[in-house]
Design a protein around this motif. Structure first.
Motif, PDB file in Angstrom:
ATOM      1  N   GLN A  82     -13.901  -9.436   0.528  1.00 50.41           N
ATOM      2  CA  GLN A  82     -14.076  -9.498   1.840  1.00 50.41           C
ATOM      3  C   GLN A  82     -13.399  -7.553   2.199  1.00 50.41           C
ATOM      4  O   GLN A  82     -13.139  -7.478   3.299  1.00 50.41           O
ATOM      5  CB  GLN A  82     -13.098 -10.216   2.694  1.00 50.41           C
ATOM      6  CG  GLN A  82     -13.610 -11.473   2.307  1.00 50.41           C
ATOM      7  CD  GLN A  82     -14.626 -12.241   3.369  1.00 50.41           C
ATOM      8  OE1 GLN A  82     -15.016 -11.556   4.176  1.00 50.41           O
ATOM      9  NE2 GLN A  82     -14.665 -13.408   3.524  1.00 50.41           N
ATOM     10  N   LEU A  83     -13.298  -7.149   1.462  1.00 49.75           N
ATOM     11  CA  LEU A  83     -12.525  -5.718   1.416  1.00 49.75           C
ATOM     12  C   LEU A  83     -13.104  -4.828   2.093  1.00 49.75           C
ATOM     13  O   LEU A  83     -12.590  -3.494   2.175  1.00 49.75           O
ATOM     14  CB  LEU A  83     -11.766  -5.155   0.231  1.00 49.75           C
ATOM     15  CG  LEU A  83     -10.666  -6.316  -0.410  1.00 49.75           C
ATOM     16  CD1 LEU A  83     -10.234  -5.811  -1.699  1.00 49.75           C
ATOM     17  CD2 LEU A  83      -9.733  -6.472   0.547  1.00 49.75           C
ATOM     18  N   ASP A  84     -14.372  -4.832   2.545  1.00 54.18           N
ATOM     19  CA  ASP A  84     -15.262  -3.881   3.232  1.00 54.18           C
ATOM     20  C   ASP A  84     -15.010  -4.129   4.866  1.00 54.18           C
ATOM     21  O   ASP A  84     -15.720  -3.308   5.388  1.00 54.18           O
ATOM     22  CB  ASP A  84     -16.505  -3.901   2.912  1.00 54.18           C
ATOM     23  CG  ASP A  84     -16.714  -3.540   1.406  1.00 54.18           C
ATOM     24  OD1 ASP A  84     -17.337  -4.144   0.487  1.00 54.18           O
ATOM     25  OD2 ASP A  84     -16.300  -2.276   1.141  1.00 54.18           O
ATOM     26  N   ALA A  85     -14.063  -4.954   5.143  1.00 53.36           N
ATOM     27  CA  ALA A  85     -13.636  -4.914   6.467  1.00 53.36           C
ATOM     28  C   ALA A  85     -12.933  -3.868   7.095  1.00 53.36           C
ATOM     29  O   ALA A  85     -12.117  -3.408   6.454  1.00 53.36           O
ATOM     30  CB  ALA A  85     -12.956  -6.312   6.651  1.00 53.36           C
ATOM     31  N   LYS A  86     -13.016  -3.626   8.376  1.00 49.64           N
ATOM     32  CA  LYS A  86     -12.460  -2.447   8.845  1.00 49.64           C
ATOM     33  C   LYS A  86     -10.965  -2.888   9.193  1.00 49.64           C
ATOM     34  O   LYS A  86     -10.750  -3.922   9.624  1.00 49.64           O
ATOM     35  CB  LYS A  86     -13.077  -1.980  10.247  1.00 49.64           C
ATOM     36  CG  LYS A  86     -14.538  -1.380  10.124  1.00 49.64           C
ATOM     37  CD  LYS A  86     -14.367   0.181  10.693  1.00 49.64           C
ATOM     38  CE  LYS A  86     -15.278   0.969  10.655  1.00 49.64           C
ATOM     39  NZ  LYS A  86     -15.619   1.509   9.185  1.00 49.64           N
ATOM     40  N   LEU A  87     -10.225  -1.836   9.125  1.00 47.26           N
ATOM     41  CA  LEU A  87      -8.811  -1.982   9.139  1.00 47.26           C
ATOM     42  C   LEU A  87      -8.389  -2.088  10.639  1.00 47.26           C
ATOM     43  O   LEU A  87      -7.720  -1.271  11.271  1.00 47.26           O
ATOM     44  CB  LEU A  87      -7.941  -1.104   8.476  1.00 47.26           C
ATOM     45  CG  LEU A  87      -7.795  -1.563   7.103  1.00 47.26           C
ATOM     46  CD1 LEU A  87      -7.288  -0.731   6.211  1.00 47.26           C
ATOM     47  CD2 LEU A  87      -6.932  -3.049   6.949  1.00 47.26           C
ATOM     48  N   ASP A  88      -8.795  -2.760  11.760  1.00 48.83           N
ATOM     49  CA  ASP A  88      -8.443  -2.921  12.772  1.00 48.83           C
ATOM     50  C   ASP A  88      -8.342  -4.508  13.275  1.00 48.83           C
ATOM     51  O   ASP A  88      -8.509  -5.344  12.474  1.00 48.83           O
ATOM     52  CB  ASP A  88      -9.308  -2.126  14.024  1.00 48.83           C
ATOM     53  CG  ASP A  88     -10.748  -2.697  14.196  1.00 48.83           C
ATOM     54  OD1 ASP A  88     -11.659  -1.739  14.567  1.00 48.83           O
ATOM     55  OD2 ASP A  88     -11.002  -3.790  13.423  1.00 48.83           O
ATOM     56  N   TYR A  89      -7.825  -4.859  14.515  1.00 48.53           N
ATOM     57  CA  TYR A  89      -7.524  -6.214  14.807  1.00 48.53           C
ATOM     58  C   TYR A  89      -8.726  -7.022  14.507  1.00 48.53           C
ATOM     59  O   TYR A  89      -8.889  -7.872  14.152  1.00 48.53           O
ATOM     60  CB  TYR A  89      -6.882  -6.263  16.130  1.00 48.53           C
ATOM     61  CG  TYR A  89      -5.713  -5.493  16.250  1.00 48.53           C
ATOM     62  CD1 TYR A  89      -5.698  -4.288  17.013  1.00 48.53           C
ATOM     63  CD2 TYR A  89      -4.328  -5.804  15.437  1.00 48.53           C
ATOM     64  CE1 TYR A  89      -4.528  -3.675  17.295  1.00 48.53           C
ATOM     65  CE2 TYR A  89      -3.384  -4.954  15.737  1.00 48.53           C
ATOM     66  CZ  TYR A  89      -3.455  -4.029  16.525  1.00 48.53           C
ATOM     67  OH  TYR A  89      -2.082  -3.062  16.451  1.00 48.53           O
ATOM     68  N   GLY A  96     -11.688  -6.168  13.005  1.00 49.02           N
ATOM     69  CA  GLY A  96     -12.219  -6.178  11.756  1.00 49.02           C
ATOM     70  C   GLY A  96     -11.578  -7.182  10.694  1.00 49.02           C
ATOM     71  O   GLY A  96     -12.185  -8.087  10.060  1.00 49.02           O
ATOM     72  N   VAL A  97     -10.126  -7.097  10.899  1.00 49.65           N
ATOM     73  CA  VAL A  97      -9.455  -8.154  10.005  1.00 49.65           C
ATOM     74  C   VAL A  97      -9.590  -9.629  10.313  1.00 49.65           C
ATOM     75  O   VAL A  97      -9.615 -10.327   9.463  1.00 49.65           O
ATOM     76  CB  VAL A  97      -8.136  -7.761   9.908  1.00 49.65           C
ATOM     77  CG1 VAL A  97      -7.196  -8.485   8.969  1.00 49.65           C
ATOM     78  CG2 VAL A  97      -7.838  -6.387   9.372  1.00 49.65           C
ATOM     79  N   ALA A  98      -9.535  -9.780  11.492  1.00 49.16           N
ATOM     80  CA  ALA A  98      -9.696 -11.073  12.068  1.00 49.16           C
ATOM     81  C   ALA A  98     -11.033 -11.811  11.611  1.00 49.16           C
ATOM     82  O   ALA A  98     -11.388 -12.738  11.162  1.00 49.16           O
ATOM     83  CB  ALA A  98      -9.759 -11.051  13.734  1.00 49.16           C
ATOM     84  N   MET A 112      -5.271 -11.452   9.755  1.00 52.56           N
ATOM     85  CA  MET A 112      -4.871 -10.919  10.678  1.00 52.56           C
ATOM     86  C   MET A 112      -4.092  -9.409  10.600  1.00 52.56           C
ATOM     87  O   MET A 112      -3.819  -9.342   9.347  1.00 52.56           O
ATOM     88  CB  MET A 112      -3.714 -11.469  11.341  1.00 52.56           C
ATOM     89  CG  MET A 112      -3.873 -12.614  12.512  1.00 52.56           C
ATOM     90  SD  MET A 112      -2.060 -13.562  12.777  1.00 52.56           S
ATOM     91  CE  MET A 112      -1.009 -12.456  12.659  1.00 52.56           C
ATOM     92  N   LEU A 113      -4.480  -8.606  11.190  1.00 57.64           N
ATOM     93  CA  LEU A 113      -3.954  -7.144  10.870  1.00 57.64           C
ATOM     94  C   LEU A 113      -2.291  -7.097  11.185  1.00 57.64           C
ATOM     95  O   LEU A 113      -1.819  -6.662  10.551  1.00 57.64           O
ATOM     96  CB  LEU A 113      -4.425  -6.159  12.029  1.00 57.64           C
ATOM     97  CG  LEU A 113      -4.010  -4.513  11.162  1.00 57.64           C
ATOM     98  CD1 LEU A 113      -4.813  -4.292   9.980  1.00 57.64           C
ATOM     99  CD2 LEU A 113      -4.759  -3.642  12.286  1.00 57.64           C
ATOM    100  N   GLY A 114      -1.880  -7.749  12.301  1.00 61.21           N
ATOM    101  CA  GLY A 114      -0.567  -7.894  12.398  1.00 61.21           C
ATOM    102  C   GLY A 114       0.158  -6.250  12.445  1.00 61.21           C
ATOM    103  O   GLY A 114      -0.356  -5.431  13.203  1.00 61.21           O
ATOM    104  N   SER A 115       1.257  -6.272  11.703  1.00 63.63           N
ATOM    105  CA  SER A 115       1.761  -4.834  11.405  1.00 63.63           C
ATOM    106  C   SER A 115       1.159  -4.175  10.472  1.00 63.63           C
ATOM    107  O   SER A 115       1.847  -2.836  10.355  1.00 63.63           O
ATOM    108  CB  SER A 115       3.074  -5.051  11.218  1.00 63.63           C
ATOM    109  OG  SER A 115       3.242  -5.826   9.938  1.00 63.63           O
ATOM    110  N   ALA A 116       0.058  -4.311   9.955  1.00 63.32           N
ATOM    111  CA  ALA A 116      -0.629  -3.495   8.962  1.00 63.32           C
ATOM    112  C   ALA A 116       0.345  -3.303   7.727  1.00 63.32           C
ATOM    113  O   ALA A 116       0.395  -2.072   7.458  1.00 63.32           O
ATOM    114  CB  ALA A 116      -0.909  -2.198   9.490  1.00 63.32           C
ATOM    115  N   SER A 117       0.743  -4.352   7.201  1.00 62.00           N
ATOM    116  CA  SER A 117       1.462  -4.032   6.027  1.00 62.00           C
ATOM    117  C   SER A 117       0.918  -4.641   4.843  1.00 62.00           C
ATOM    118  O   SER A 117       0.674  -5.810   4.765  1.00 62.00           O
ATOM    119  CB  SER A 117       2.923  -5.031   5.918  1.00 62.00           C
ATOM    120  OG  SER A 117       3.711  -4.693   7.399  1.00 62.00           O
ATOM    121  N   LEU A 118       0.091  -3.850   4.324  1.00 57.48           N
ATOM    122  CA  LEU A 118      -0.967  -4.174   3.155  1.00 57.48           C
ATOM    123  C   LEU A 118      -0.367  -4.150   1.659  1.00 57.48           C
ATOM    124  O   LEU A 118       0.052  -3.324   1.179  1.00 57.48           O
ATOM    125  CB  LEU A 118      -2.172  -3.428   3.091  1.00 57.48           C
ATOM    126  CG  LEU A 118      -2.960  -3.395   4.715  1.00 57.48           C
ATOM    127  CD1 LEU A 118      -2.600  -1.894   5.339  1.00 57.48           C
ATOM    128  CD2 LEU A 118      -4.403  -3.610   4.418  1.00 57.48           C
TER     129      LEU A 118
END
Lengths: 635, 193, 634
Positions: A498-505, A507-509, A514-520
């Motif tokens: 699933q890692l081709d999802a965009k890193l915004d709220y 996209g991650v949803a 959840m993107l949350g605080s974006a701590s990957l």
């Protein structure tokens, strides 16, 4: 279970120290007078006392309680809650080794074993002379990009990958010194420019929150002003407060602490009636895998102050609090120094820039509790109470600190504010492909990547894979990715496909998380997910405040079951039990910690069920791909 | 008249036929029937193998009893000389056997299998007060009860005799804590997790 | 054992919205399919009771601020994706709430299972069994099976928190009722929550005892057997108790109580809420120390057996006290009262006994001095109602510390202070120091001077700085309360000053309270019904005989022979000639008058045998015996 440490500056480690010195007493008395309500001084006073004595025996607790004006039991109540306050003596130099994700599988467990051998004591033990103690902590300390790392009192020693560095550390410790080895406080893994793999898709973006990377030293006031610092404040002071709120609202700035609520809208909830109002900036940053606020405060201290001044002006606040987690001593010291600088120049304090607006900022350090990142628990901590979340309604904007209207915002959110005022809401909205989720985001990338660190990029500009491969320089040793935890350990794991999802709220949803605080946190394929899940539940069990039943009992129960799996004892129907219990916790708890605690369980069972079943097959337990039973060989 | 004689003889022959057969009458008291396994007779209070009484003075038997025949008075265990396994034991335990209807509810209610109805049924006496059985009589009938109420050779069928208490030794003794001379408390179970 | 009382169905989603109410202070809503209208601001959990539905709770208590900690009251509210706690949710117009829907039931089952996960299987040995909300809620709202197979948490059991309360840390479900009581109602925060998460427990500062004048209330508040009474420990089961309403004899508050007795032996006393007197609380002194000794067979502890409460009359013969008949004992008492003698009565006697004493006994023993011990008369009879107190804005205490002398009154005054009232205390002791706007700490003999200064500060402004500051707090509008210690009221000039001050503050009995409250249980009753005796001072020098009626302890040895009528054990001192058994007030049917003049009934909560007379009966016997003496003398 309670990893604790503190660095006493006093020479005494005697068990017979029965009362505080005059200096400490005076400091406590000053502390009591500093805040709008005397009880707020209780936690800082306990820390002052512990700094002198080394721990808090009953006589000292009583003395502090009497000085502050609370009951003895109240002082004891706080002491037993916070990880950094101790009722029993500890080693003068207490070495805390982080073993949470990602440090755990990035060398933290290896480091623990090495220190055990090098110092001659096991975790939880103290040396004969009472000088050194070693502790294994499941709490994250905000050094994930420099793992493995240790905390010794106020100091972090990081990047302890090389055996030579570990040996040097042991030598210094045994001599009774805190080392200044090369691994300390150095950013050595940051992109000097935009994406490193230029052959891939380039991004046109100039960082505004961390424009001076890879710098780790503090930006002085003069430097900051030289790059248009505090001009945003000037602009704001020329407008009406309501205008300022409207601008921030129009900019679509969403909270960066995880909840992603519109900042401008939150500010507009504050009633316009007269009376005290408070701004509280949440710098409690305790989510594993998160270290962005730390860098913002250590380096761009003035950016935060400017943002706080604008926000306070907008909501009509004259007294603001910056609540940092207790471990961020360096950041706290730098913020205090920056406040001093700003006040000298009339940028804080009374009559700011001659406008009549005044602002006093308190730098307040916690004492080791992840739950203080929850906004109402943070307010309770500030009020000198046991930091347990409150029921809502009422919401803090109506009844918050001392029951007065309060706005609680994350550090990163506030750091965006000066830029919005300087360049305008429209400009901000255009940062990033998605106007609804506008602006830059600092992505904390950690785990098994070649270059972990803070990456400031427009929201939604990159995908998981691009961030890992272009900026993070790909996986170490060419390892494959098992999955990514996108919001520290609180959101469901995103598996490799699933890692081709965009890193915004959104996209991650869409990827089920959840993107949350974006701590990957990037987990490599060879790491046992059962062990990882167990480690994550150890965190939640340790950090649960205990107020509400499902979290208090449930986190412990889930952890116990996972421990059994880790040791190879269990049945397939226990997986159903885990899912059922998660269902019993999620949605029924007082605050989000309980909900988050179930994510490691439900998501890992959903995506990696065979690993669980393999663990209990023949009782072999959780094994990494190499067959190892713990992480002490890794990293 | 022949029919009458026939009827008479038939009766005599029936009697004669049975004279040879094995009698089912027991010559009590020289012969006594072994009560069935589920026979509900006189109560007995039981102990564990290590000598501790099972009864913890919980009053559940008294509560279950439909005739309110049982009286229980509980007391704190002395940790140096515990009587039961746990914090409390029955200091007073009396059953009024005249009230008792031998229903067995007390046995069902007991959470620790202390009180059980046994095989003894020879309980007659002359005076009403003799029917209030005290704890001694119930706990150790061999020593304290009238001889006819205890037969060593009769088996107690129901429930284990003796046995081990489950779990760790619970707290015994008066509450320990800040305001008392500490009286030995249980060491909390080591967390294996 | 599935949900016995939980019918499924009634989702409530199909009922049409109720019409808007006429009154903006009322709100209409639907609970479990039933429509009702309640005052605005009502909590959903209270509204449910009005709708006839029970929503289970643990941490919620009507007198404490709701916290939403236990999650037991989770209900489903339409348009809300998450279950909400009914105890923290106020009603809103058109709300549709359901506590019996499948979602709500699964929430209830979940919370019960979680609570029982680590709760020890202690029911057979736990004092709370039979009156335990956890047991009751488990039966009604639990699933009947627990899936917990891991080792349960082990913590201290039978931990002595104080000399009167035992804490079992394993049973505690962390509802925080006890800690909230100590911090919200009492204000001393004597009990707090310690540690964190699953290791949380209740406790005090390490090594300190749980000392608070109201600690006993936590026993009643605790919904499980974590906090229990050491006095009541293991004595009985709730179904064996007979419950009788009565009034406490500890002080003149007149707190309403319920006496619980097993086989006639009073084992404990609990609160019986009277919103106009005690607000549902009792102080520890009343709760634990006023009970009569237990004498019922099978109930007596070893310590109690040693004490020997007299249940038959005793007469000194051949140097020791021997059982005798009532006739002989009365005769001897009457003989003892010849000459220079005194009759000292306790102010805990009932009104009926007081009247009998004054009009029946005293005329028959004219040569004896009659008086109360302790002295009860107050020259400034109190006016006012307890119900006025929470609204008081100005409160002055002169040499009077209700925290120790009328403890439940202190809770009312604290309520007033939290409502914005200003409390000024003058005197050496002030248990309400946390709630005081000003405390002029002076020894008792300086209270008069300070009162004068305070009055001056309010009238002429001439006073020292601290007194002026205190006076500033008393210049607002609103009902006023002024209470003077009855011992100090004997000083006429101080009394006058106090009355002037009360007038200055505008204190009156309709809106506030003023006076010197009589402190002993039925002191006011004594003053009203036995005025001559109440105002008499008895000189104890040179007496040859003293009759003690209902007094707890012996008077100092003086050379006088003593006849003691008592419900308590007494030491068999050499000067004790006669012992007459008497019923304790809790075993008597009678009335008490509290310090505001309210008369309340006591009913007999215990039984110690037909031969023990009540106070009134004994006085009547004595009167008869004295009549015979007179008749004989003629």
């Amino acid at each position: 279970m309670n990893p604790v440490s503190n660095q006493p500056t006093g020479a005494t480690t005697s068990m017979h120290a029965l009362s505080l010195s005059t200096a400490t007493r005076t400091a406590i008395q000053q502390e009591v007078l500093r805040y709008p309500h005397f009880r707020t001084a209780l936690l800082p006073s306990l820390k002052l006392a512990q700094r002198e004595i080394g721990y808090l025996p009953p006589s000292i607790l009583n003395e502090v309680a009497d000085l502050v004006g609370v009951s003895h039991a109240a002082a004891y109540e706080l002491t037993t809650f916070y990880s950094m306050l101790h009722t029993k003596p500890h080693g003068r130099l207490a070495v805390e080794v982080c073993v949470q994700l990602p440090c755990g599988f990035c060398g933290g467990e290896r480091l623990l074993k090495q220190l055990e051998a090098g110092l001659g004591i096991k975790p939880g033990e103290t040396t004969q002379d009472g000088m050194l103690s070693l502790h294994r902590t499941p709490e994250c300390m905000g050094g994930c990009h420099r793992s493995p790392m240790v905390r010794i009192g106020d100091h972090y020693v990081e990047n302890l990958t090389a055996k030579a560095d570990v040996d040097a550390l042991c030598a210094e410790l045994q001599a009774g010194r805190i080392p200044t080895t090369k691994g300390t406080l150095n950013h050595d893994c940051h992109p000097a420019t935009a994406n490193a793999n230029a052959s891939k898709k380039p991004i046109e973006y100039t960082p505004i929150l961390l424009p001076r990377q890879p710098r780790s030293t503090q930006v002085s006031l003069a430097e900051y002003q030289a790059s248009r610092g505090y001009e945003g404040l000037k602009q704001a002071l020329q407008k009406q407060p309501a205008e300022v709120i409207e601008i921030v609202k129009q900019s679509n700035l969403r909270g960066r602490g995880g909840a992603a609520f519109s900042a401008g809208m939150k500010w507009s909830f504050v009633p316009k009636a007269a009376g005290p109002k408070y701004l509280v900036v949440n710098a409690d940053e305790s989510e594993p895998g998160t270290f962005k606020d730390r860098e913002l405060m250590e380096v761009e201290s003035h950016m935060l102050l400017e943002g706080m001044a604008i926000a306070s002006y907008a909501i009509g606040c004259k007294e603001a609090f910056l609540y940092l987690r207790g471990e961020y001593v360096e950041a706290g010291d730098r913020m205090r120094a920056a406040i001093g600088e700003a006040e000298q120049q009339g940028l804080l304090g009374k009559n700011i820039l001659g406008s009549g607006f005044e602002l006093k900022i308190h730098v307040f350090l916690g004492a080791g509790a992840y739950i203080c990142g929850e906004e109402t628990a943070l307010l309770e901590s500030l009020e000198g109470n046991r930091p347990m979340p409150r029921s809502r309604p009422p919401f803090p904007a109506i009844s918050g600190l001392y029951s007065k209207p309060t706005v609680v915002n994350n550090v990163e959110t506030i750091c965006n504010v000066p830029h919005i005022l300087l360049h305008g809401a429209d400009w901000f909205k255009k940062i990033g492909p998605n106007e609804k989720s506008a602006g830059p985001k600092i992505y904390c990338l950690s785990g098994w990547v070649n270059r972990p660190g803070n990456y400031e990029l427009p929201l939604g500009a990159v995908t998981f894979r691009e961030l890992i491969e272009h900026w993070g320089m790909g996986m170490r040793d060419g390892a494959k990715i098992k999955g990514v935890l996108p919001a520290g350990i609180s959101a469901p794991i995103v598996p490799a496909d699933q890692l081709d999802a965009k890193l915004d709220y959104e996209g991650v949803a869409g990827a089920g998380s959840m993107l949350g605080s974006a701590s990957l946190i990037v987990i490599p394929e060879d790491v046992s997910i059962v062990r990882a899940a167990t480690r994550m539940l150890e965190f939640f069990r340790h950090e649960s405040c205990g107020k509400c039943t499902p979290c208090r009992e449930g986190t412990q129960w889930l952890h116990k079951i996972l421990l059994r799996f880790e040791q190879g004892r269990g049945e397939p129907k226990d997986l159903d039990l885990l899912l059922s219990l998660s269902n019993q916790i999620s949605g029924k708890v007082l605050c989000a910690l309980g909900d988050f605690a179930t994510s490691p369980v439900t998501a890992t069972i959903k995506h990696f069920r065979p690993e669980y079943l393999a663990a209990i097959l023949n009782g072999q337990g959780a094994r990494d791909a190499q067959g190892t039973t713990d992480w002490s060989q890794r990293g | 008249m022949i029919e009458d004689l026939k009827a008479l003889l038939a009766g005599f022959f029936t009697t004669l036929r049975h004279m040879g057969r094995k009698k089912i009458t027991l010559m009590y008291p020289e012969q006594k029937r072994q009560p069935a396994a589920k026979f509900k007779g006189r109560h007995q209070l039981h102990k564990y193998d290590n000598g501790l009484e099972r009864c913890i003075g919980c009053h559940l038997c008294a509560a279950a009893c439909p005739s309110q025949a049982i009286y229980v008075g509980a007391e704190e265990n002395d940790p140096k000389a515990p009587i039961s396994f746990g914090e409390r034991y029955a200091k007073h335990f009396e059953i009024n056997m005249i009230r008792c209807i031998f229903c067995g509810f007390c046995e069902e209610a007991c959470p620790v299998e202390a009180i059980r109805l046994g095989p003894e049924y020879e309980l007659s006496d002359y005076q009403r007060h003799a029917f209030v059985y005290t704890k001694d009589m119930l706990l150790d009938p061999e020593k304290h009860a009238p001889r006819r109420q205890f037969h060593a050779d009769v088996e107690q069928h129901r429930g284990p005799i003796g046995g081990k208490p489950e779990g760790e030794a619970a707290v015994s003794g008066a509450p320990k804590g800040h305001c008392d001379t500490p009286t030995g408390a249980r060491t909390p179970r080591k967390q294996d997790l | 054992m599935s949900n016995l009382a939980n019918p499924t169905g009634l989702s409530g989603a199909t009922t049409p919205p109720p019409p808007p109410p006429q009154n903006p202070n009322l709100v209409s809503l639907t609970i479990n399919g039933k429509r009702l209208t309640v005052p605005k601001g009502t909590l959903l959990v209270e509204a449910a009771k009005m709708a006839g539905s029970e929503i289970p709770v643990f941490c919620y208590h009507p007198k404490l601020k709701p916290v939403g900690a236990c999650r037991m009251c989770l209900v489903e509210i339409e348009k809300n994706p998450r279950l909400q706690t009914a105890c923290t949710t106020p009603v809103s117009e058109g709300m549709v709430a359901n506590s019996v829907s499948p979602n709500a039931i699964s929430g209830q089952n979940a919370v019960i299972e979680m609570l029982l996960a680590n709760h020890p299987l202690d029911c057979p040995i736990c004092d709370k069994g039979g009156e335990c909300p956890l047991q009751d809620n488990t039966f009604k709202y639990g699933q009947g099976v627990s899936r917990m197979q891991e080792d349960k948490r082990a913590k201290d059991k039978a931990f002595a928190l104080s000399d009167r309360i035992v804490l079992d840390k394993e049973r505690c479900i962390m509802c925080y009722r006890c800690t909230r009581f100590q911090s919200e109602i009492v204000g001393d925060q004597a009990l707090v929550a310690l540690d964190r998460g699953g290791e949380s427990e209740i406790g005090t500062q390490n090594g300190e005892s749980f000392e608070s004048p109201f600690s006993g209330n936590t026993i009643e508040l605790c919904p499980v057997g974590a906090l229990t009474s050491r006095f009541y420990r293991f004595r009985s089961r709730p179904w064996d108790l007979k419950r009788t309403p009565s009034v406490c004899s500890g002080c003149s508050m007149g707190c309403n109580t319920s006496l619980h007795a097993r086989d006639g032996a009073i084992l404990r006393m609990v609160a019986r809420e009277n919103p106009g007197i005690d607000d549902g609380w009792l102080c520890d002194k009343g709760r634990f120390q006023t009970l009569p000794p237990v004498t019922a067979l099978g109930q007596v502890t070893a310590a109690e057996a040693k004490q020997n409460r007299p249940l038959q009359p005793l007469l000194r013969k051949h140097g020791s006290l021997q059982p005798t008949t009532l006739e002989l004992a009365l005769q001897r008492t009457v003989e003892l009262l010849r000459g220079y003698t005194a009759v000292l009565a306790s102010p805990t006697l009932t009104n009926e006994a007081m009247l009998a004493l004054e009009t029946g006994l005293r005329p028959m023993a004219q040569q004896s001095q009659f008086g109360f011990l302790p002295y009860v008369h107050t020259p400034w009879l109190l006016q006012g109602k307890i119900a006025n107190l929470p609204f008081a804005k100005k409160i002055v205490l002169l040499g009077f510390d209700p925290w120790t002398e009328l403890p439940v009154l202190a809770l009312w005054l604290r309520k007033a202070a939290q409502n914005g009232g200003n409390l000024v205390a003058v005197g050496q002791h002030n248990g309400l120091f946390r709630d005081s706007a000003a405390w002029l700490s002076v020894p008792q003999d300086r209270v008069g001077d300070t009162t004068a200064e305070l009055l001056a500060a309010l009238t002429t402004g001439k006073a020292s700085a601290p007194v002026r500051e205190a006076a500033m707090k008393l210049t607002c509008d609103g009902p006023a309360v002024l209470l003077l210690h009855p011992d100090l009221a004997a000083d006429a000039s101080l009394l006058f000053l106090a009355q002037q001050l009360a007038q200055q503050l505008g204190a009156n009995g309709d809106t506030g309270m003023l006076g010197a409250p009589a402190l002993a249980a039925n002191a006011r009753g004594a003053q009203e019904l036995a005025p001559t005796i109440a105002s008499a001072t008895v000189s104890s020098h040179g007496l040859t005989g003293i009759l003690l009626l209902g007094i707890d302890h012996l008077v100092p040895q003086s050379g006088a022979k003593l006849a003691v009528a008592t419900s308590r054990a007494i030491e068999p001192r050499s000067d004790v000639e006669v012992v007459l058994p008497m019923l304790h007030p809790y075993e008597t049917a009678g009335t008490y008058t509290n310090f505001t003049g309210q008369r309340q009934a006591l009913l007999a909560g215990g039984f110690v045998g037909r031969n023990v007379p009540s106070d009134q009966q004994l006085i009547s016997h004595l009167r008869t015996a004295l009549t015979h003496r007179h008749a004989g003398a003629r």
